[in-house]
Design an enzyme around this catalytic site. Sequence first.
Site, short mmCIF file in Angstrom:
data_model
loop_
_atom_site.label_atom_id
_atom_site.label_comp_id
_atom_site.label_asym_id
_atom_site.label_seq_id
_atom_site.Cartn_x
_atom_site.Cartn_y
_atom_site.Cartn_z
N HIS A 116 0.82 -1.21 0.00
CA HIS A 116 0.00 0.00 0.00
C HIS A 116 0.85 1.25 0.00
O HIS A 116 0.37 2.34 0.32
CB HIS A 116 -0.96 0.01 1.20
S1 FES Z 1 1.64 -0.44 3.34
FE1 FES Z 1 0.05 -1.84 3.78
S2 FES Z 1 1.11 -3.61 4.42
FE2 FES Z 1 2.69 -2.16 4.04
#
Ligand code: FES
Length: 176
Positions: free
Chosen positions: A141
């Site tokens: 993410h």
């Molecule tokens: S940014 Fe979501 S698991 Fe690393």
Amino acid sequence: MTTASSADHPTRRDFLFVATGAAAAVGGAAALWPFVSQMNPDASTIAAGAPIEVDLSPVAEGQDIKVFWRGKPIYISHRTKKQIDEARAVPVASLPDPQSDEARVKAGHDQWLVVIGICTHLGCIPIAHEGNYDGFFCPCHGSQYDSSGRIRQGPAPLNLAVPPYQFVSDTKIQIG
Ligand code: FES
């Protein structure tokens, strides 16, 4: 999602993978990097939570290795002076999870960063020498950690955790 090409980060080529007995958890991407084997307790001993010793002498400045302790990936970074200076130039109060670089390394061994390679967002494994802060980039993410393993950008709420470890000599650490 922001990502960075390997051309922007040539040091990625220098990434060394150090196998422990628990190396079965290695991801496909990690297999692309050179492989350096190392003596450690066998897999069943490690899985039981035994401390592991890691010889740092093969790790050149600017390189990272990954070992496994208690089934968790542990990144060990031999930081450059530039990486250390960058980490220490940041106003600590401005950080999402304020912590000085000095508090995250061992005094007298400031070039070595040892962190648990599990993103504090939802548990993915960040990639070393990626992202905008000369540290770690989580591809799930987009969380970005700096060269001290501190969260700088993205959804992760906390810095990468520092495992319990100590230097048993100038070139060897014991984790756990
Ligand atoms: S940014 Fe979501 S698991 Fe690393």
